[in-house]
Structure formats: C-alpha cells, structure tokens
Design an enzyme around this catalytic site. Sequence first.
Site, PDB file in Angstrom:
ATOM      1  N   ASP A 422       0.826  -1.210   0.000  1.00 24.73           N
ATOM      2  CA  ASP A 422       0.000   0.000   0.000  1.00 24.73           C
ATOM      3  C   ASP A 422       0.864   1.266   0.000  1.00 24.73           C
ATOM      4  OD1 ASP A 422      -1.993   1.832   0.405  1.00 24.73           O
ATOM      5  OD2 ASP A 422      -2.969   0.736   2.035  1.00 24.73           O
ATOM      6  N   GLY A 481      -5.434   3.401  -7.822  1.00 22.49           N
ATOM      7  CA  GLY A 481      -5.673   3.648  -9.252  1.00 22.49           C
ATOM      8  C   GLY A 481      -4.824   4.755  -9.851  1.00 22.49           C
ATOM      9  N   ASP A 502     -10.680   3.865  -1.443  1.00 26.90           N
ATOM     10  CA  ASP A 502     -11.316   2.845  -0.606  1.00 26.90           C
ATOM     11  C   ASP A 502     -12.840   2.822  -0.780  1.00 26.90           C
ATOM     12  OD1 ASP A 502      -8.745   2.802   0.316  1.00 26.90           O
ATOM     13  OD2 ASP A 502      -9.288   2.726   2.435  1.00 26.90           O
TER      14      ASP A 502
HETATM   15  C1  GLA Z   1      -5.605   2.055   2.859  1.00 27.36           C
HETATM   16  C2  GLA Z   1      -6.110   0.923   1.992  1.00 27.36           C
HETATM   17  C3  GLA Z   1      -7.103   0.109   2.778  1.00 27.36           C
HETATM   18  C4  GLA Z   1      -6.448  -0.435   4.042  1.00 27.36           C
HETATM   19  C5  GLA Z   1      -5.881   0.714   4.855  1.00 27.36           C
HETATM   20  C6  GLA Z   1      -5.032   0.222   6.021  1.00 27.36           C
HETATM   21  O1  GLA Z   1      -6.620   2.959   3.142  1.00 27.36           O
HETATM   22  O2  GLA Z   1      -6.671   1.422   0.810  1.00 27.36           O
HETATM   23  O3  GLA Z   1      -7.595  -0.959   1.989  1.00 27.36           O
HETATM   24  O4  GLA Z   1      -5.459  -1.348   3.697  1.00 27.36           O
HETATM   25  O5  GLA Z   1      -5.055   1.546   4.065  1.00 27.36           O
HETATM   26  O6  GLA Z   1      -4.510   1.261   6.773  1.00 27.36           O
END
Ligand code: GLA
Length: 683
Positions: A422, A481, A502
């Site tokens: 991430d 994205g 998200d």
């Molecule tokens: C981001 C991701 C989520 C999750 C959080 C965890 O927002 O997009 O899917 O993994 O981090 O902190």
Amino acid sequence: MTNSNLKINAGRPALIRSRIIFVFLLCCWLLALNVSRVEADIVWLDELDLSLTTQSWAEPHKNQSVDGHGLSIGGQTFKRGFGTHCDSVLYVNVNSNARSFSASVGVDGEVNSPRASVEFFVRGDGKELWRSGVMRAGEPAKPVTLELTGVKTLILEANAASGGIGADHADWADARFDVVDGARIATMAVPVEPAVILTPAASPKPRINGAKVFGVRPSSPFLYTIAATGDRPMTFGASDLPAGLQLDPQTGRITGSISRAGEYSVTLHAKNALGSAKSKFKIVVGDKIALTPPMGWNSWNCFASAVSEEKVKAAAEAMVRSGLINHGWTYVNVDDYWQNHRDSTDATLRGPIRDPRGNILPNARFPDMKGMIDYIHSLGLKAGLYSSPGPWTCGGCAGSWQHEAQDAAQYAAWGVDYLKYDWCSYKDIANGKNPDARDIPTWAESKGTNDQAVAAYPFLVMGKHLRQQNRDIVFNLCQYGMKDVWEWGASVNGNSWRTTSDIYESWISLYRIGFDQDKAAPFAGPGHWNDPDMLIVGKIGWGNLHPTHLTPNEQYTHISLWCLLSAPLLIGCDMTQLDAFTLNLLENDEVLAVDQDPLGQQAKTISATQSTCILAKDLADGSKAVGLFNLGEETQVQVKWADLGLKGKLHVRDLWRQKDFGRFKDSFSATVPRHGVMLMRVW
Ligand code: GLA
C-alpha cells in the site's frame, strides 16, 4: 332644497368614506386570511422527523450543520434547514400533497477542505428530478425549486461526488414544501427489503467447485484444496497428477511441487455415500500465478486496527466450518496493524519495529507469525500480509522502506502467499521529501513526463524481490488507481491492483466504483486483475461491527458485479458471524464461476441509461455472462441479443436461482428490483 341638497351632498362623502373603510377592512381580512392560508401551506423540512435520515457519518441536524454550527453556505447564513453528511438519504412521503419543493444547497461553511465534494439529488417516485452538479467548500448556495404535483415519494440525497466521504458536510438550507390546503407530509424510513435467499442449497451428492485452472511456478510449494460440496465423509482422488504432487484422499489437499514447466490436465474426483463427481482441472506450471482472481478474506473492513492473531485464526476456522472453503475461498489475509506502530499509545502496538539485523517484528498481538501461517496452511488455506513501500503504512505501522529485500525474504520464510502493498507514506518519497531517497524517481524530476515510472518504482522493487523467493506470493498493488495502474501493474509483477480509492458501505460508493471499471477492462486477464476493493457484505464496520448498510438487492448487485468484473473477491466481514443471507451470497457456485472463468475476461458495459446498466462478458465455454442492473426504483430492463453480438433464439439461465428461463428470440427482459440485478448466462 338647497339645504336638503346640501344635506344630501354632505351625506355622500360620509357614505363613500364608510364604503372605503368597509372595502379596506374586507381587504385586510381577506389578506390576513390569505397570509394565514399561505403560512399553513408551507411545511419546512426542519419541522419533519430528520432522524429517519441515513447518512454515512455523524447525526442529521435541524437548523444546524452536521457539526452543530449555524447553517452557512458560501458566506451566506440561513436560519432554517437540514445539516447532514454524505452519503445521506432522506425519504419524504409527500403523497401528492405538495405543489413544490425548494431549498438552497451547498457544502457547509464549517468545512474549508479541498476534499469536500458533494452532489445533491432530488428524486421523485424513482425519477431524478434535479441534481446540483458537484459542489465544493466555499461555493455559493445553489437554489432549487421543483414542481411536485402528483409526486408520492420524494428522496433527498447528498452524495460524495469524488473520492471518499471525507469533509462532505452537506446543507439543505431553507428547505420547504408548498403543500395543498394545509395537508400534512412526513419523512419516512428507507423502505426495508426482505433478505430473500436465492441460492439453492447445495446437493448432498458430491459436486466439485472452484477454479478449473491453477498456475504455479516451477519448484514452488504447491497447495490446492479440492473445493467440493456434498455430505461428508467424502473421499478425493486425482488422475494424471504431475510428478511431485500428492493428494491426501481424506482432506482433498494436493501438495508438493512440480519442477518441470508445462500444462498438466488432471481429473479431480470426489465421492461420498450418495455418489461421485469428477471435474477437469488444468495445472499450468510456468511464470504466471493467480490464473483466476484470488478469493479469500481480509481483516480490514471488519477489524481495521483491532486485528489480532486470534481473530485471524478464527476467520480461517470459520472459512472451513462455514463450508466456504468448499466453494473455492482460499486466502486469509491480515491487513494493516500486524506490525508495531510509530507512536500509538496502545501497548500491544508498541515495541521495536525491527530486530538488530533489520528483520521486521510483528507486534504483540501476533506473537508467532510463522505458527499462525502454518496453522492457516494446515486448514488447507493460504495466508496473506500487508505492507507499504514507505516507512509507514496508512495506519502508521512499520512499512518496508529500505528493507524491501529483507521483508520479502521474511514473508517467504513465514510462508506468506499474498502481499498487499500500500503506497501510503511512500508519497513523501515520491514528493522528494525523504533525504535518504536520493536515487529514487520523484514527481518533481518527472515533470509530468514519466509519472507512471515514478508511481511504478516502489512496486517494481518489491515485485522483483518477491519473484526471487522460493514460493509464489500473489502481489497486490494498492495505490488507489493512480497513474492508470492497470496499464503498467502487470509489468512490475503485480497480480492485481486497486483501481479506486477505498470502498465504503453505501450504495453510492458501490455504484461509483462498480460501474466505472470499463477504463481498466482491457488490462484484466489470467495473472493480472483489476481490484475494485474488498467486499462490503456481512458484518463489517472497520472496528465497529454492524450488518452492512447495503440493502439485500444492493448486495446481490455487489457480488454479481464483482464476478462479472473478474475482480479479486476478498470477503470483508467478521467470518465468525456469517448469517444465512451472507452465506447465500458467497456460496453460489454458478455465480462464482463467472468470476473464476478461465478466460479471465472482464465484463464491459454494453448499454446504459440514467437508471439501468447492462454488463456482459464472454465465458470460456462460448456462453456469455450478462448482468441487467437497475440503478433506480423497480423497473423492466431489457437486453437485446444484437447488443451482445448474438442473434436468434437463445437459452437464458438465472444464475442466482440456478434455473433456466427457457429460450428467447432477439431479446430478454426482466423486472429488476430497486438497485438490484438479474445475473444470467446466455448461450
Ligand atoms: C488504505 C487501503 C485500505 C487499508 C488501509 C489500512 O486505506 O486502501 O484498503 O489497507 O489503508 O490502513
């Protein structure tokens, strides 16, 4: 005579005067009557029960903003109105009693964030009557006045216009109805839909489910559990297994490793007291893994920062106990918060980030990472972890920055099968803010000419290290994205990549994400999938568990759409609290087969109106999967064979009910409920 004339003359002005006074008083009386009639014919929205609003954050307020301040939009203040927060829906039962509705809408002045973006909608009996367009903080209020004659149900919606709902404080100022002859109107609760279970119960006889094709790299550890429904005890067999693999006939687990690249056609068998079943299964030993979209569970949408080893083990056990494993569900993935935290006051998140040799250390809630992953494997399932290419994850736990090779090796040593990686704090590195990041491409250097290379760089690094391990680790790129990740995700060894910000539990979020995937469709295929984020069915809540806010039909839409999109399916709910309706959504093998189809095509929109959308994709057997979606109130949705590139009399099968409808010439139409779907196979 003169006198009498005089008298008469003297009497006339008095008469006129009294007549004038009479007319004046009559006018005053009529005016007063009219004013009180007008007052009685106005119903202010703030006089109605606003607690029936559903909104994604905080509480609705009368004559105040959502944070409890006086209403103000673009510097203008308002005494009356309704302050809410996106995504917000309020139903008003006007029952043909209102002539008109008017209001001034906008983002409340208590917010000055550029993130705020709200779109207001007014719908009457399922039709869109008005939309505001996107409104941002500081913009002047937009007035709206609408004729409502004949309208029975009015819906006032304030929806997040882009990204998430953050900062979306929405005001309906001076909102009022002009009603017919003092009639009463009232707000109403969102109509409750019955949670109808459509998936037929699995037969007690054996049936083999799950993917028909499986990719593995030469010499990587192999683990595949034959997914089969039917009464237990059941015994399993496999003919033509390649050298190096063994099957446990009691558990149906195939393990070992295959050293020689190539395609192996295997036949899987399952047998119980009531009968037997067999199914063809292709093992492809080569470069590619994740030949069908990964299916499993992830801890984030239910537990968020409160995840622990016990909860993960319980989720794995529930995957088996609930029978979901018999439908192909495999991965059990820990999201953020398995590492120690930068500065949390929670003692279970405090501790050294790495050991003296630089190896990442799990936090106190994960005292034995290897033991936990071994346990997940012992159930026939696979395990996943989460990290960031930056120094910190989105939640502020330790990331992999400058320890990428070491972390990849550690994951492999623990037995990890899936990594979600991430972007998060890597943004500071891409922004050139980290002095240790000298040789790393930044946005500033790229000057917009090579942004994809900047975005891809951290994934290229981790992708390379994952490939050097002696096990197959599915690599999920999570960067929302950015820079059209679908165009380059596969080139950095990505097996899937998030195409959106998200997801959150509202129809608007589901709709905005789910029906906006065409752009990425050409880039999906075996080994590399577009990921529109994790599922929001069942008990979810990011640490505050409750049943999803999606209606039953919205949940059917969610699963149908994700399967049509060939999306990774990661259950986001508490697996220990699966109810019958949620299970029905997750164990329909004909629906899941659309997701797991070996062709790996992502469905595309073949036709759409403002309130309907039809998506279709080709399946490996030559048939097509088609979804007739209804984005508004109950309506007929029709698909023409010509739009699918087909003609003649075609078979139609309802996949949720697992029932043939028969053969239809030229087109097929179905009544589809509000926000619902008819998912079918056509051949
Ligand atoms: C981001 C991701 C989520 C999750 C959080 C965890 O927002 O997009 O899917 O993994 O981090 O902190």
